[in-house]
Design a protein around this motif. Structure first.
Motif, PDB file in Angstrom:
ATOM      1  N   TYR A   1       0.836  -1.204   0.000  1.00 56.55           N
ATOM      2  CA  TYR A   1       0.000   0.000   0.000  1.00 56.55           C
ATOM      3  C   TYR A   1       0.868   1.250   0.000  1.00 56.55           C
ATOM      4  N   VAL A   2       0.367   2.297  -0.641  1.00 52.26           N
ATOM      5  CA  VAL A   2       1.010   3.606  -0.652  1.00 52.26           C
ATOM      6  C   VAL A   2       0.048   4.598   0.003  1.00 52.26           C
ATOM      7  N   LEU A   3       0.544   5.354   0.983  1.00 56.91           N
ATOM      8  CA  LEU A   3      -0.264   6.362   1.665  1.00 56.91           C
ATOM      9  C   LEU A   3       0.280   7.745   1.342  1.00 56.91           C
ATOM     10  N   VAL A   4      -0.628   8.639   1.010  1.00 54.17           N
ATOM     11  CA  VAL A   4      -0.277  10.000   0.597  1.00 54.17           C
ATOM     12  C   VAL A   4      -1.176  10.958   1.363  1.00 54.17           C
ATOM     13  N   PRO A   5      -0.671  12.113   1.788  1.00 51.18           N
ATOM     14  CA  PRO A   5      -1.553  13.077   2.469  1.00 51.18           C
ATOM     15  C   PRO A   5      -2.616  13.614   1.512  1.00 51.18           C
ATOM     16  N   ASN A   6      -3.794  13.808   2.035  1.00 56.06           N
ATOM     17  CA  ASN A   6      -4.881  14.376   1.224  1.00 56.06           C
ATOM     18  C   ASN A   6      -4.756  15.913   1.228  1.00 56.06           C
ATOM     19  N   SER A   7      -3.553  16.353   0.906  1.00 55.69           N
ATOM     20  CA  SER A   7      -3.237  17.784   0.934  1.00 55.69           C
ATOM     21  C   SER A   7      -3.232  18.327  -0.493  1.00 55.69           C
TER      22      SER A   7
ATOM     23  N   LEU B   1      -2.389   1.447 -10.071  1.00 52.54           N
ATOM     24  CA  LEU B   1      -2.906   1.134  -8.732  1.00 52.54           C
ATOM     25  C   LEU B   1      -4.313   1.713  -8.586  1.00 52.54           C
ATOM     26  N   PRO B   2      -5.219   1.003  -7.932  1.00 53.82           N
ATOM     27  CA  PRO B   2      -6.493   1.628  -7.583  1.00 53.82           C
ATOM     28  C   PRO B   2      -6.241   2.707  -6.538  1.00 53.82           C
ATOM     29  N   ILE B   3      -7.028   3.770  -6.564  1.00 54.98           N
ATOM     30  CA  ILE B   3      -6.815   4.885  -5.649  1.00 54.98           C
ATOM     31  C   ILE B   3      -8.128   5.243  -4.953  1.00 54.98           C
ATOM     32  N   VAL B   4      -8.037   5.543  -3.667  1.00 54.78           N
ATOM     33  CA  VAL B   4      -9.180   6.050  -2.919  1.00 54.78           C
ATOM     34  C   VAL B   4      -8.700   7.275  -2.153  1.00 54.78           C
ATOM     35  N   THR B   5      -9.486   8.347  -2.184  1.00 55.47           N
ATOM     36  CA  THR B   5      -9.039   9.622  -1.623  1.00 55.47           C
ATOM     37  C   THR B   5      -9.835  10.014  -0.385  1.00 55.47           C
ATOM     38  N   ASP B   6      -9.242  10.945   0.379  1.00 54.69           N
ATOM     39  CA  ASP B   6      -9.893  11.557   1.547  1.00 54.69           C
ATOM     40  C   ASP B   6     -10.371  10.502   2.537  1.00 54.69           C
ATOM     41  N   VAL B   7      -9.485   9.596   2.876  1.00 53.12           N
ATOM     42  CA  VAL B   7      -9.812   8.470   3.755  1.00 53.12           C
ATOM     43  C   VAL B   7      -9.674   8.887   5.228  1.00 53.12           C
ATOM     44  N   VAL B   8     -10.634   8.455   6.067  1.00 58.22           N
ATOM     45  CA  VAL B   8     -10.575   8.775   7.498  1.00 58.22           C
ATOM     46  C   VAL B   8     -10.278   7.547   8.360  1.00 58.22           C
ATOM     47  N   ASP B   9     -10.303   6.364   7.750  1.00 53.56           N
ATOM     48  CA  ASP B   9      -9.950   5.150   8.485  1.00 53.56           C
ATOM     49  C   ASP B   9      -9.596   4.066   7.471  1.00 53.56           C
ATOM     50  N   LEU B  10      -8.729   3.147   7.896  1.00 52.56           N
ATOM     51  CA  LEU B  10      -8.290   2.062   7.023  1.00 52.56           C
ATOM     52  C   LEU B  10      -8.304   0.748   7.786  1.00 52.56           C
ATOM     53  N   ASP B  11      -8.636  -0.296   7.082  1.00 54.90           N
ATOM     54  CA  ASP B  11      -8.606  -1.632   7.670  1.00 54.90           C
ATOM     55  C   ASP B  11      -8.223  -2.615   6.561  1.00 54.90           C
ATOM     56  N   VAL B  12      -7.807  -3.783   6.963  1.00 52.39           N
ATOM     57  CA  VAL B  12      -7.412  -4.811   5.997  1.00 52.39           C
ATOM     58  C   VAL B  12      -8.137  -6.113   6.329  1.00 52.39           C
ATOM     59  N   ASP B  13      -8.673  -6.744   5.287  1.00 54.92           N
ATOM     60  CA  ASP B  13      -9.303  -8.059   5.436  1.00 54.92           C
ATOM     61  C   ASP B  13      -8.729  -8.947   4.337  1.00 54.92           C
ATOM     62  N   GLY B  14      -7.741  -9.728   4.715  1.00 51.79           N
ATOM     63  CA  GLY B  14      -7.075 -10.547   3.702  1.00 51.79           C
ATOM     64  C   GLY B  14      -6.343  -9.678   2.702  1.00 51.79           C
ATOM     65  N   GLU B  15      -6.700  -9.793   1.437  1.00 49.62           N
ATOM     66  CA  GLU B  15      -6.093  -8.993   0.375  1.00 49.62           C
ATOM     67  C   GLU B  15      -6.916  -7.740   0.079  1.00 49.62           C
ATOM     68  N   THR B  16      -7.922  -7.482   0.895  1.00 47.97           N
ATOM     69  CA  THR B  16      -8.816  -6.348   0.630  1.00 47.97           C
ATOM     70  C   THR B  16      -8.512  -5.191   1.566  1.00 47.97           C
ATOM     71  N   LEU B  17      -8.326  -4.013   0.986  1.00 46.91           N
ATOM     72  CA  LEU B  17      -8.163  -2.787   1.768  1.00 46.91           C
ATOM     73  C   LEU B  17      -9.534  -2.143   1.912  1.00 46.91           C
TER      74      LEU B  17
ATOM     75  N   ALA C   1      -2.813  -0.900  -3.421  1.00 47.92           N
ATOM     76  CA  ALA C   1      -3.658   0.282  -3.586  1.00 47.92           C
ATOM     77  C   ALA C   1      -2.914   1.516  -3.108  1.00 47.92           C
ATOM     78  N   LEU C   2      -3.419   2.674  -3.531  1.00 45.89           N
ATOM     79  CA  LEU C   2      -2.926   3.972  -3.055  1.00 45.89           C
ATOM     80  C   LEU C   2      -4.093   4.688  -2.386  1.00 45.89           C
ATOM     81  N   ALA C   3      -3.849   5.253  -1.209  1.00 45.83           N
ATOM     82  CA  ALA C   3      -4.893   5.978  -0.490  1.00 45.83           C
ATOM     83  C   ALA C   3      -4.352   7.324  -0.027  1.00 45.83           C
ATOM     84  N   THR C   4      -5.178   8.356  -0.173  1.00 50.84           N
ATOM     85  CA  THR C   4      -4.817   9.647   0.406  1.00 50.84           C
ATOM     86  C   THR C   4      -5.581   9.791   1.713  1.00 50.84           C
ATOM     87  N   ILE C   5      -4.889  10.158   2.780  1.00 47.59           N
ATOM     88  CA  ILE C   5      -5.533  10.196   4.093  1.00 47.59           C
ATOM     89  C   ILE C   5      -5.806  11.638   4.506  1.00 47.59           C
TER      90      ILE C   5
END
Length: 318
Positions: A90-96, A112-128, A150-154
């Motif tokens: 996983y790659v984490l980037v500031p949502n700045s 990579l799939p990307i999800v933005t403006d994340v307020v919490d993260l969890d992992v279930d197996g291979e799923t973010l 995946a890439l997520a901006t927090i």
């Protein structure tokens, strides 16, 4: 692929608080994947930054020395090469402002799939599993990315800042930057409104809402801010009225703040405002309406007239 790569954020020669929040988010995620936390800092005084980022929970700090200022193309190239070298899950980037500038380009380049403006993260197996907020924080949604990587901006202020020196190794990463591919140049950094303060960096905020009634009453609030050595901020109606500049606005359409103490004076606590200040360590609310939403989230709620309470506070703290 179990590691986490997080990208620090800096501005005008200073690391931003979200860099330390990224270390916390990265550690929590890596604990679930069983991997290491790699924290990278690109451009600027990276050696000085690395000392500050060698935090408890961070395994490796990567420095990429290239120029003084943020540059979209440099970040995209450097992060892509770091990713191909480290092979994190996983790659984490500031949502700045900067993070949102380069994150989509990095995701596209690395497929990579990307999800933005994340307020919490969890992992279930291979799923973010990424949690986001909608409708001004009234609704939480979860997005499941089962691509394995995946890439997520927090969002800033959602994770506590990492503290304490760790035993991180520091790696000077030799990124091969293709200068011919650099299509833009940043020549400097200029604060909005002529060098005014950045409320997102303040430890103590005195914030006002429409309850102050008249612009002339701003002087009373400024006296309190001076007595407390605090920074003045506001809700949107004050900015809309032109009583304070836009860079003083807290909320969904303003700035996210995470002060140690947030004093809300004459603020009702609309969800759009709360979305920007709920990360404050301690919230003090002064309001004549005991049913105002801000009173429900306040650690200390003063049900009284602000024009009686504020002078008493000024006298107490002057």
């Amino acid at each position: 692929m179990t590691d986490v790569l997080a990208i620090a954020d800096h501005r005008d020669g200073e690391l931003r608080d979200v860099s330390f929040e990224l270390a916390t988010a990265g550690r929590a995620l890596a604990d679930e994947t069983g991997g290491d936390v790699h924290l990278a800092v690109i451009s600027g005084p990276v050696d000085d930054f690395a000392d500050g980022l060698a935090l408890d929970g961070v395994d490796v700090v990567h420095t990429v020395e290239y120029g003084d200022e943020f540059n979209h193309d440099v970040y995209v190239q450097a992060i892509s090469q770091l990713y191909e070298t480290i092979e994190p899950q996983y790659v984490l980037v500031p949502n700045s402002v900067n993070g949102l500038d380069y994150a989509p380009a990095v995701a596209a380049r690395l497929d990579l799939p990307i999800v933005t403006d994340v307020v919490d993260l969890d992992v279930d197996g291979e799923t973010l599993i990424a949690t986001r907020e909608m409708y001004g924080g009234k609704v939480e949604t979860t997005t499941e990315l089962d691509a394995g990587t995946a890439l997520a901006t927090i969002r800033e202020g959602e994770w506590p800042a990492a503290e304490g020196a760790g035993e991180s190794s520091i790696d000077a990463f030799d990124a091969e930057i293709d200068e011919a591919a650099i299509g833009s140049t940043v020549t400097g950094f200029e604060e909005v409104a002529g060098g005014d303060v950045d409320i997102s960096e303040a430890d103590l905020l005195v914030s006002i809402g429409r309850g102050i009634e008249e612009e002339e009453n701003l002087d009373l609030i400024r006296d309190l801010a001076d007595a407390l050595d605090a920074t003045l901020s506001s809700s949107r109606p004050i900015v809309d009225a032109g009583w304070l500049p836009a860079n003083r606005q807290v909320g969904q359409s303003g700035k996210v703040v995470t002060p140690e103490v947030y004093i809300a004076i004459g603020i009702s606590g609309a969800v759009q405002h709360v979305a920007g200040m709920k990360g404050a360590d301690t919230i003090v609310a002064i309001n004549t309406d005991p049913n105002a939403p801000i009173m429900d989230i306040a650690d200390y709620a003063i049900h009284d007239d602000l024009f009686d309470v504020v002078p008493a506070l000024i006298e107490q703290f002057s």
